[in-house]
Design a protein around this motif. Structure first.
Motif, PDB file in Angstrom:
ATOM      1  N   MET A  67      21.154   0.572 -32.943  1.00  0.00           N
ATOM      2  CA  MET A  67      20.691  -0.352 -31.895  1.00  0.00           C
ATOM      3  C   MET A  67      21.134   0.147 -30.535  1.00  0.00           C
ATOM      4  SD  MET A  67      18.978  -2.366 -33.481  1.00  0.00           S
ATOM      5  CE  MET A  67      18.706  -1.359 -34.916  1.00  0.00           C
ATOM      6  N   ALA A  68      20.378  -0.257 -29.542  1.00  0.00           N
ATOM      7  CA  ALA A  68      20.678   0.343 -28.251  1.00  0.00           C
ATOM      8  C   ALA A  68      20.190  -0.534 -27.113  1.00  0.00           C
ATOM      9  CB  ALA A  68      20.010   1.701 -28.154  1.00  0.00           C
ATOM     10  N   SER A  69      20.707  -0.263 -25.957  1.00  0.00           N
ATOM     11  CA  SER A  69      20.207  -0.919 -24.752  1.00  0.00           C
ATOM     12  C   SER A  69      19.144  -0.031 -24.133  1.00  0.00           C
ATOM     13  CB  SER A  69      21.351  -1.107 -23.756  1.00  0.00           C
ATOM     14  OG  SER A  69      21.858   0.163 -23.417  1.00  0.00           O
ATOM     15  N   ILE A  70      18.261  -0.653 -23.374  1.00  0.00           N
ATOM     16  CA  ILE A  70      17.229   0.124 -22.688  1.00  0.00           C
ATOM     17  C   ILE A  70      17.275  -0.231 -21.208  1.00  0.00           C
ATOM     18  CG2 ILE A  70      14.750   0.560 -22.494  1.00  0.00           C
ATOM     19  CD1 ILE A  70      14.491  -0.248 -25.407  1.00  0.00           C
ATOM     20  N   ASP A  71      17.430   0.784 -20.381  1.00  0.00           N
ATOM     21  CA  ASP A  71      17.430   0.543 -18.930  1.00  0.00           C
ATOM     22  C   ASP A  71      16.219   1.194 -18.308  1.00  0.00           C
ATOM     23  OD1 ASP A  71      19.805  -0.713 -19.178  1.00  0.00           O
ATOM     24  OD2 ASP A  71      20.992   1.105 -18.797  1.00  0.00           O
ATOM     25  N   ILE A  72      15.510   0.373 -17.561  1.00  0.00           N
ATOM     26  CA  ILE A  72      14.330   0.902 -16.882  1.00  0.00           C
ATOM     27  C   ILE A  72      14.581   0.747 -15.407  1.00  0.00           C
ATOM     28  CG2 ILE A  72      11.880   0.474 -16.472  1.00  0.00           C
ATOM     29  CD1 ILE A  72      11.869  -0.633 -19.385  1.00  0.00           C
ATOM     30  N   SER A  73      14.521   1.847 -14.667  1.00  0.00           N
ATOM     31  CA  SER A  73      14.736   1.666 -13.235  1.00  0.00           C
ATOM     32  C   SER A  73      13.654   2.337 -12.410  1.00  0.00           C
ATOM     33  CB  SER A  73      16.133   2.143 -12.835  1.00  0.00           C
ATOM     34  OG  SER A  73      16.308   3.448 -13.297  1.00  0.00           O
ATOM     35  N   ALA A  74      13.081   1.551 -11.536  1.00  0.00           N
ATOM     36  CA  ALA A  74      12.099   2.019 -10.541  1.00  0.00           C
ATOM     37  C   ALA A  74      10.977   2.827 -11.165  1.00  0.00           C
ATOM     38  CB  ALA A  74      12.791   2.831  -9.446  1.00  0.00           C
ATOM     39  N   ILE A  75      10.501   2.342 -12.307  1.00  0.00           N
ATOM     40  CA  ILE A  75       9.435   3.064 -13.012  1.00  0.00           C
ATOM     41  C   ILE A  75       8.097   2.839 -12.313  1.00  0.00           C
ATOM     42  CG2 ILE A  75       8.001   2.900 -15.070  1.00  0.00           C
ATOM     43  CD1 ILE A  75      10.258   4.614 -15.574  1.00  0.00           C
ATOM     44  N   ARG A  76       7.430   3.954 -12.029  1.00  0.00           N
ATOM     45  CA  ARG A  76       6.074   3.891 -11.494  1.00  0.00           C
ATOM     46  C   ARG A  76       5.150   4.668 -12.393  1.00  0.00           C
ATOM     47  NH1 ARG A  76       5.638   2.627  -6.085  1.00  0.00           N
ATOM     48  NH2 ARG A  76       7.657   2.089  -5.183  1.00  0.00           N
ATOM     49  N   LYS A  77       3.884   4.259 -12.374  1.00  0.00           N
ATOM     50  CA  LYS A  77       2.901   4.991 -13.158  1.00  0.00           C
ATOM     51  C   LYS A  77       1.573   4.991 -12.424  1.00  0.00           C
ATOM     52  CE  LYS A  77       0.891   6.993 -16.599  1.00  0.00           C
ATOM     53  NZ  LYS A  77       1.266   8.349 -17.040  1.00  0.00           N
ATOM     54  N   SER A  78       0.950   6.151 -12.342  1.00  0.00           N
ATOM     55  CA  SER A  78      -0.406   6.230 -11.792  1.00  0.00           C
ATOM     56  C   SER A  78      -1.269   7.012 -12.764  1.00  0.00           C
ATOM     57  CB  SER A  78      -0.416   6.960 -10.457  1.00  0.00           C
ATOM     58  OG  SER A  78       0.599   6.456  -9.630  1.00  0.00           O
ATOM     59  N   TYR A  79      -2.480   6.558 -12.930  1.00  0.00           N
ATOM     60  CA  TYR A  79      -3.480   7.373 -13.631  1.00  0.00           C
ATOM     61  C   TYR A  79      -4.342   8.014 -12.553  1.00  0.00           C
ATOM     62  CZ  TYR A  79      -2.407   5.083 -18.041  1.00  0.00           C
ATOM     63  OH  TYR A  79      -1.797   4.637 -19.165  1.00  0.00           O
ATOM     64  N   GLY A  80      -4.241   9.320 -12.405  1.00  0.00           N
ATOM     65  CA  GLY A  80      -4.944   9.944 -11.297  1.00  0.00           C
ATOM     66  C   GLY A  80      -4.390   9.371 -10.016  1.00  0.00           C
ATOM     67  N   ILE A  81      -5.278   8.866  -9.159  1.00  0.00           N
ATOM     68  CA  ILE A  81      -4.764   8.277  -7.926  1.00  0.00           C
ATOM     69  C   ILE A  81      -4.633   6.770  -8.048  1.00  0.00           C
ATOM     70  CG2 ILE A  81      -5.657  10.078  -6.399  1.00  0.00           C
ATOM     71  CD1 ILE A  81      -7.939   8.039  -5.764  1.00  0.00           C
ATOM     72  N   LEU A  82      -4.907   6.243  -9.271  1.00  0.00           N
ATOM     73  CA  LEU A  82      -4.886   4.804  -9.470  1.00  0.00           C
ATOM     74  C   LEU A  82      -3.501   4.357  -9.897  1.00  0.00           C
ATOM     75  CD1 LEU A  82      -6.742   2.152 -10.015  1.00  0.00           C
ATOM     76  CD2 LEU A  82      -6.401   2.821 -12.387  1.00  0.00           C
ATOM     77  N   PRO A  83      -2.753   3.666  -8.990  1.00  0.00           N
ATOM     78  CA  PRO A  83      -1.434   3.194  -9.402  1.00  0.00           C
ATOM     79  C   PRO A  83      -1.554   1.994 -10.336  1.00  0.00           C
ATOM     80  CG  PRO A  83      -1.898   2.539  -7.140  1.00  0.00           C
ATOM     81  CD  PRO A  83      -3.104   3.278  -7.629  1.00  0.00           C
ATOM     82  N   VAL A  84      -0.766   2.010 -11.384  1.00  0.00           N
ATOM     83  CA  VAL A  84      -0.836   0.935 -12.374  1.00  0.00           C
ATOM     84  C   VAL A  84       0.468   0.144 -12.407  1.00  0.00           C
ATOM     85  CG1 VAL A  84      -1.033   0.435 -14.817  1.00  0.00           C
ATOM     86  CG2 VAL A  84      -2.524   2.132 -13.789  1.00  0.00           C
ATOM     87  N   LEU A  85       1.602   0.853 -12.359  1.00  0.00           N
ATOM     88  CA  LEU A  85       2.894   0.170 -12.300  1.00  0.00           C
ATOM     89  C   LEU A  85       3.566   0.537 -10.991  1.00  0.00           C
ATOM     90  CD1 LEU A  85       4.254   0.732 -15.923  1.00  0.00           C
ATOM     91  CD2 LEU A  85       3.155  -1.298 -14.992  1.00  0.00           C
ATOM     92  N   HIS A  86       4.107  -0.484 -10.311  1.00  0.00           N
ATOM     93  CA  HIS A  86       4.659  -0.236  -8.964  1.00  0.00           C
ATOM     94  C   HIS A  86       6.153  -0.462  -8.937  1.00  0.00           C
ATOM     95  CE1 HIS A  86       0.449  -0.765  -7.493  1.00  0.00           C
ATOM     96  NE2 HIS A  86       0.428  -1.621  -8.483  1.00  0.00           N
ATOM     97  N   GLY A  87       6.899   0.308  -9.681  1.00  0.00           N
ATOM     98  CA  GLY A  87       8.343   0.153  -9.561  1.00  0.00           C
ATOM     99  C   GLY A  87       8.862  -0.997 -10.398  1.00  0.00           C
ATOM    100  N   ILE A  88       9.088  -0.749 -11.666  1.00  0.00           N
ATOM    101  CA  ILE A  88       9.572  -1.773 -12.582  1.00  0.00           C
ATOM    102  C   ILE A  88      11.062  -1.543 -12.805  1.00  0.00           C
ATOM    103  CG2 ILE A  88       9.385  -2.712 -14.908  1.00  0.00           C
ATOM    104  CD1 ILE A  88       6.789  -3.114 -13.703  1.00  0.00           C
ATOM    105  N   ASP A  89      11.863  -2.611 -12.677  1.00  0.00           N
ATOM    106  CA  ASP A  89      13.278  -2.535 -13.014  1.00  0.00           C
ATOM    107  C   ASP A  89      13.552  -3.554 -14.108  1.00  0.00           C
ATOM    108  OD1 ASP A  89      14.571  -0.683 -11.034  1.00  0.00           O
ATOM    109  OD2 ASP A  89      13.471  -2.037  -9.679  1.00  0.00           O
ATOM    110  N   LEU A  90      14.227  -3.106 -15.133  1.00  0.00           N
ATOM    111  CA  LEU A  90      14.465  -4.015 -16.246  1.00  0.00           C
ATOM    112  C   LEU A  90      15.649  -3.491 -17.042  1.00  0.00           C
ATOM    113  CD1 LEU A  90      13.198  -6.503 -17.541  1.00  0.00           C
ATOM    114  CD2 LEU A  90      11.795  -4.988 -18.930  1.00  0.00           C
ATOM    115  N   GLU A  91      16.588  -4.395 -17.347  1.00  0.00           N
ATOM    116  CA  GLU A  91      17.690  -3.972 -18.212  1.00  0.00           C
ATOM    117  C   GLU A  91      17.637  -4.786 -19.474  1.00  0.00           C
ATOM    118  OE1 GLU A  91      21.607  -3.929 -16.590  1.00  0.00           O
ATOM    119  OE2 GLU A  91      20.929  -2.775 -14.843  1.00  0.00           O
ATOM    120  N   ILE A  92      17.559  -4.108 -20.595  1.00  0.00           N
ATOM    121  CA  ILE A  92      17.480  -4.807 -21.866  1.00  0.00           C
ATOM    122  C   ILE A  92      18.752  -4.525 -22.633  1.00  0.00           C
ATOM    123  CG2 ILE A  92      16.198  -5.004 -24.018  1.00  0.00           C
ATOM    124  CD1 ILE A  92      13.756  -4.009 -22.327  1.00  0.00           C
ATOM    125  N   ARG A  93      19.427  -5.628 -22.996  1.00  0.00           N
ATOM    126  CA  ARG A  93      20.725  -5.461 -23.651  1.00  0.00           C
ATOM    127  C   ARG A  93      20.539  -5.130 -25.121  1.00  0.00           C
ATOM    128  NH1 ARG A  93      21.425  -9.835 -20.353  1.00  0.00           N
ATOM    129  NH2 ARG A  93      20.807 -11.220 -22.049  1.00  0.00           N
TER     130      ARG A  93
END
Ligand SMILES: Nc1ncnc2c1ncn2[C@@H]1O[C@H](COP(=O)(O)OP(=O)(O)OP(=O)(O)O)[C@@H](O)[C@H]1O
Ligand SMILES: [Mg+2]
Lengths: 356, 312, 277
Positions: A1-27
């Motif tokens: 088992m583990a924790s998952i830390d997501i910080s400032a995640i962005r995602k674009s497909y080509g020039i199309l931004p889909v995720l704009h900076g996701i921060d999430l800490e999962i215990r």
């Protein structure tokens, strides 16, 4: 088992931004549910955690270790797909043991682990069948089985129940909850279903347009939505909204609905005098057949019995809204009814949609 | 990938380590490399060489040939009446072959679309001509058209289509029809297979919905089947047209371009120039013109398709 | 209504029957000629079945001609070509189906372009390139050339089969611990078996029938394939049609067998993918 830390995640497909900076800490051991309207990027986020989608920028850590550049196979996580993605040319047993065989686990160990998982999921009589010969619910179980045999660091679920009928969904929901209590595995679960989100989650992450709107326990989101989006998205039937203008005079205040009616408020909210705002109230908090000075007359448009309760569609001025009641007296209601919007249950949102 | 992140508001660009980036980026090329290498070395390089022959004097039996002669071949070609006849014949040959193959292929596909008793075996049998080597098909049809050993002329005579049982392959007016008929026989399965596949991919409930709405079989065909088939039809007809205009086997085997070059198409004319006259330079020049015509045709079709798509 | 139904039923069966007759009659004629004794070949040329049949032509072809060698050569060439093309086209088709990458459209355009070459144009240059390598007059050279010629279409065919397989499956495999290549081999390829069968059969028949390059690249009988051998019946002074047709019938057998086996998959596989694009 583990924790998952997501910080400032962005995602674009080509020039199309889909995720704009996701921060999430999962215990470690937490069950997190991602909700949001279709196309808001839930699957994309999940797939990035799984390693199926490249990260445009930002960082994902599993157990403190950066995994951005690891292939899915090296991340040690399991995923249950909406389509189940069972291997059609393998039996149920082979489907479940595939990951262990790839890891060169000894045969006896595989046999015992798979048998254990099969028993847990009630798959024992089906082990030699091909996926084609299984019902939807059975396929779903096999997909779960395939995930749990590995004892991975985390489970990812992408709308795993959405292909099942309502009854089966309820049953599987309970089984997933039980499974999580047994295994205590870190889980991220994507769903469209309000009830799944409310019942399964330790914490809900509400997303919209590639941005996290609010993170919190189910009741936090329900009772105290951070903004208009969350307020409207969580809960079914959804929260009622009235647009209007907030007026303050000294220690008292009032809310002028766009329809004309004015709602006196005993205490003040953190809003400037005369500013546009939105008032929200959940349908079950609307009081029907009210008496007193602050009761207003609303037109009854439609009465919908759900069995458990009654949804009443009303119009106040020109604004449509709903009320929910358990009182069967209102079943045959027609014409007009007096309603009251109790002040403690009101939510105010400023012009930008933030809760105040 | 990285440039997009930069466009997204100057956030820190996250570069995976070089090794992983290389591995990720090279994967598709590794998968395609063996195929590409073969195509380039065995087809593209010879093509370029072949194109260079079009500007050289290459005669197999003449050891002094091989020099550059510029556009001489093309000048000769523009005066070559046989070439113009072959060009007209190519249009005729390709047009009728494709049209008949397509129409009969479509009908066959429609006939095979609905399940019936014995469909599997019927399907296997009617698709069989495709497996016949093309020149064997040509020989066999030439045999069938021969009044001494084949029944066809006698049947046509009996039906009053002919004044006497004669060989259409030696009739200058009709000679091209022999290979066309053989080609139709040989090519129907190709259209039938692709169109049948397309037909079976049409969701059945569409038909049910249409018949509930009161559409008859003819209306269903025009409002559902045809629009669904259109993309497949377009691409198949395009590929087939190009392929058939290049396809000389049947003509070479059945008529050898004769009588008196009357059934010569461009592809068979190239063959004649190369292997009968052994003039590879001139043959390459003709081939280059044919290639250009085919590319132009394909571009036109693609552009037309884009235009049609953009219109609705 | 029922009258109409019966009529439609009859029309359907009649049309099917007409197609079957049209497809099979030429093959029937081939068979008929091959069993007609030489003496009757012309005198009974247009009878539907000769008054006497014999297998003398078959016997001659099998016993006294080089045909068994041609046959063996053709089997080697077509079989190897089919296997190699299918393997390479699977890889390339998989890449076209699953990856987006720079140059993809150029690759597709190149492959389409190769379908437009007048192949006659390539004969002389290919001969020139192969002969210093000792690959003319050799089965290897022929396999090489056929492989290249058949790869483009086979790649498109395989791509359409891969397109019909959900991407989820290999993603699931990759999460289960497979690399993309292992997922391709263990999960996707087994599911594409019908497509592989169809491609194998398609390439096999194409290579089996090829005449031009076989004729040009091979000069001796040792490495000749059967279409060339068949032509050798023609080029001799006395054209022995009976023997030629007998050889033709024999040559049809493997191609037809192969084709009968795979034609079902061809339709099935094309249904899965090709038609959507
Ligand atoms: N491969 C892709 N190329 C381009 N755009 C994509 C791709 N995959 C997803 N998108 C876009 O990214 C956005 C987010 O997609 P995603 O699948 O994450 O949505 P979702 O929240 O899971 O929706 P749903 O609830 O419908 O599953 C969508 O607008 C989608 O169109
Ligand atoms: Mg999704």
């Amino acid at each position: 088992m583990a924790s998952i830390d997501i910080s400032a995640i962005r995602k674009s497909y080509g020039i199309l931004p889909v995720l704009h900076g996701i921060d999430l800490e999962i215990r470690d051991g937490e069950f997190v549910v991602l909700v949001g309207p279709s196309g808001c990027g839930k699957s994309t986020l999940l797939r990035m955690i799984a390693g199926l989608e490249a990260v445009t920028s930002g960082e994902i850590r599993i157990d403190g270790k950066r995994v951005n550049d690891l292939a899915p196979k090296d991340r040690d996580i399991a995923m249950v797909f909406q389509s189940y993605a069972l291997y059609p040319h393998m039996s149920v047993a082979k489907n479940m043991s595939y990951s262990l065989r790839l890891r060169k686990t000894p045969a006896e160990k595989i046999a015992s682990v798979v048998a254990g998982a099969a028993t847990k999921l009630g798959l024992d009589p089906l082990m030699e069948r091909r996926p084609r010969a299984l019902s939807g619910g059975q396929r779903q179980r096999v997909a779960m089985g395939r995930a749990i045999v590995r004892e991975p660091k985390a489970f990812l679920f992408d709308e795993p129940l959405s292909n099942l009928d309502a009854r089966l969904r309820e049953q599987m929901r309970a089984e997933i909850k039980k499974l999580h209590q047994d295994l205590g595995a870190t889980s991220i679960y994507v769903t469209h279903d309000q009830i799944e989100a409310m019942t399964l989650a330790d914490r809900i992450v509400a997303m919209h347009g590639g941005i996290v709107q609010q993170v919190g326990s189910p009741l936090e989101l329900y009772d105290n939505p951070a903004n208009l989006f969350v307020a409207g998205f969580i809960g079914s039937p959804g929260m009622n909204f009235f647009e209007g203008r907030y007026m303050r005079s000294g220690e008292t205040a009032s809310f002028a609905l766009t329809g004309g009616a004015v709602l006196p408020l005993p205490s003040t909210a953190n809003l400037p005098d005369g500013s546009r705002a939105t008032l929200g109230i959940r349908p079950e908090h609307v009081i029907l057949g009210a008496e007193g000075p602050d009761a207003m007359l609303a037109k009854v448009d439609l009465v919908e019995p759900t069995g458990f309760g009654i949804i009443v569609h009303l119009t106040l001025g020109s604004v449509a809204f709903k009320a929910f009641t358990l009182d069967r007296r209102f079943l045959g209601m027609q014409g007009e009814v007096a309603v009251r919007l109790p002040v403690p249950n009101l939510h105010f949102f400023d012009e930008a949609g933030r809760k105040v | 990938m990285t440039s997009h992140a930069a466009r997204e508001g100057g956030s820190r660009i996250d570069r995976p380590p070089l090794k992983k980036r290389l591995a990720d980026a090279s994967a598709p090329y590794l998968y395609t490399a063996p195929a590409l290498i073969l195509i380039v070395t065995v087809m593209l390089v010879p093509l370029v060489l072949g194109i260079s022959y079009a500007f050289r004097d290459i005669q197999l039996l003449n050891p002094f040939s091989g020099g550059f002669i510029g556009l001489d071949h093309f000048k000769a070609l523009s005066q070559d009446q046989n070439f113009y006849r072959a060009l007209r014949n190519t249009l005729w040959w390709t047009g009728w072959s494709v049209l008949l193959q397509f129409v009969f292929g479509l009908i066959l596909a429609l006939l095979l679309d609905k399940p019936f008793h014995g469909r599997a075996i019927v399907q296997a049998l009617v698709f069989l001509p495709w497996a016949v080597p093309s020149f064997l098909a040509g020989l066999n049809w030439a045999w069938l058209f021969n009044p001494v050993v084949g029944p066809l002329p006698h049947w046509m005579f009996a039906l009053g289509l002919m004044s006497e049982p004669s060989n259409i392959l030696s009739d200058p007016q009709l000679a091209l029809w022999g290979p066309i008929i053989a080609n139709v026989w040989w090519g129907i399965p190709f259209f039938a297979i692709t169109l049948l596949a397309a037909l079976q991919a049409i969701p059945r409930d569409l038909y049910e919905a249409a018949s509930i709405d009161g559409a008859g079989p003819v209306q269903r065909f025009f409002s559902i089947t045809l629009p669904f088939l259109a993309p497949t039809i377009a691409i198949t007809v395009l590929l087939r047209t190009v392929w058939i205009s290049n396809f000389a086997d049947l003509i070479i085997v059945m008529t050898n371009g004769g009588p008196a070059d009357r059934s010569q198409i461009v592809a068979s004319y190239i063959f004649t120039q190369a292997f009968k006259r052994l003039d590879f330079g001139y043959a390459s020049a003709i081939a280059l013109v044919l290639l250009m015509l085919l590319i132009t045709y394909s571009m036109l079709i693609v552009v037309l398709r884009q235009w049609l798509l953009s219109k609705d | 209504m029922t009258g109409k139904r019966i009529l439609a039923f009859l029309a359907h069966r009649l049309a099917i029957f007409a197609y079957v007759v049209f497809a099979l009659f030429p093959l029937y004629w081939l068979l008929k000629v091959s069993v007609t004794p030489n003496k009757l070949l012309y005198s009974e040329g247009i009878r539907m079945w000769p008054s006497r049949t014999s297998f003398e032509h078959f016997e001659f072809v099998l016993r006294h001609s080089d045909f068994p060698v041609f046959f063996k050569n053709s089997l080697i060439v077509s079989g190897s070509t089919a296997v190699i093309v299918t393997a390479l086209a699977s890889l390339a088709g998989y890449a076209l189906s699953r990856f987006g990458f720079r140059g993809k459209y150029w690759i597709v355009a190149l492959m389409l372009l190769t379908q437009m070459f007048p192949l006659v144009m390539l004969v002389a240059p290919i001969f020139k390139m192969l002969s210093p390598l000792g690959l003319t007059n050799s089965l290897t050279g022929l396999i090489l050339v056929y492989t290249a010629f058949n790869i483009p279409f086979a790649t498109f065919l395989m791509q359409s089969f891969f397109d019909g397989i959900p991407k989820d499956l290999e993603e699931a495999a990759m999460i289960d611990g497979a690399t993309q290549f292992v997922a391709f081999r263990q999960i996707i390829l087994p599911l594409t078996l019908p497509g592989i069968a169809a491609t194998l059969g398609f390439v096999f028949t194409a290579a089996w029938s090829e005449l031009l390059f076989s004729l040009m690249l091979i000069s001796g009988n040792d490495a000749a394939t059967f279409p060339v051998g068949l032509l050798s019946f023609v080029s001799k002074f006395s054209v022995d049609f009976g023997q030629m047709m007998a050889a033709g019938v024999l040559a049809l057998i493997p191609a037809c067998l192969f084709f009968l086996l795979i034609q079902r998959y061809l339709v099935q596989g094309l249904t899965a993918g090709a038609v959507k694009g």
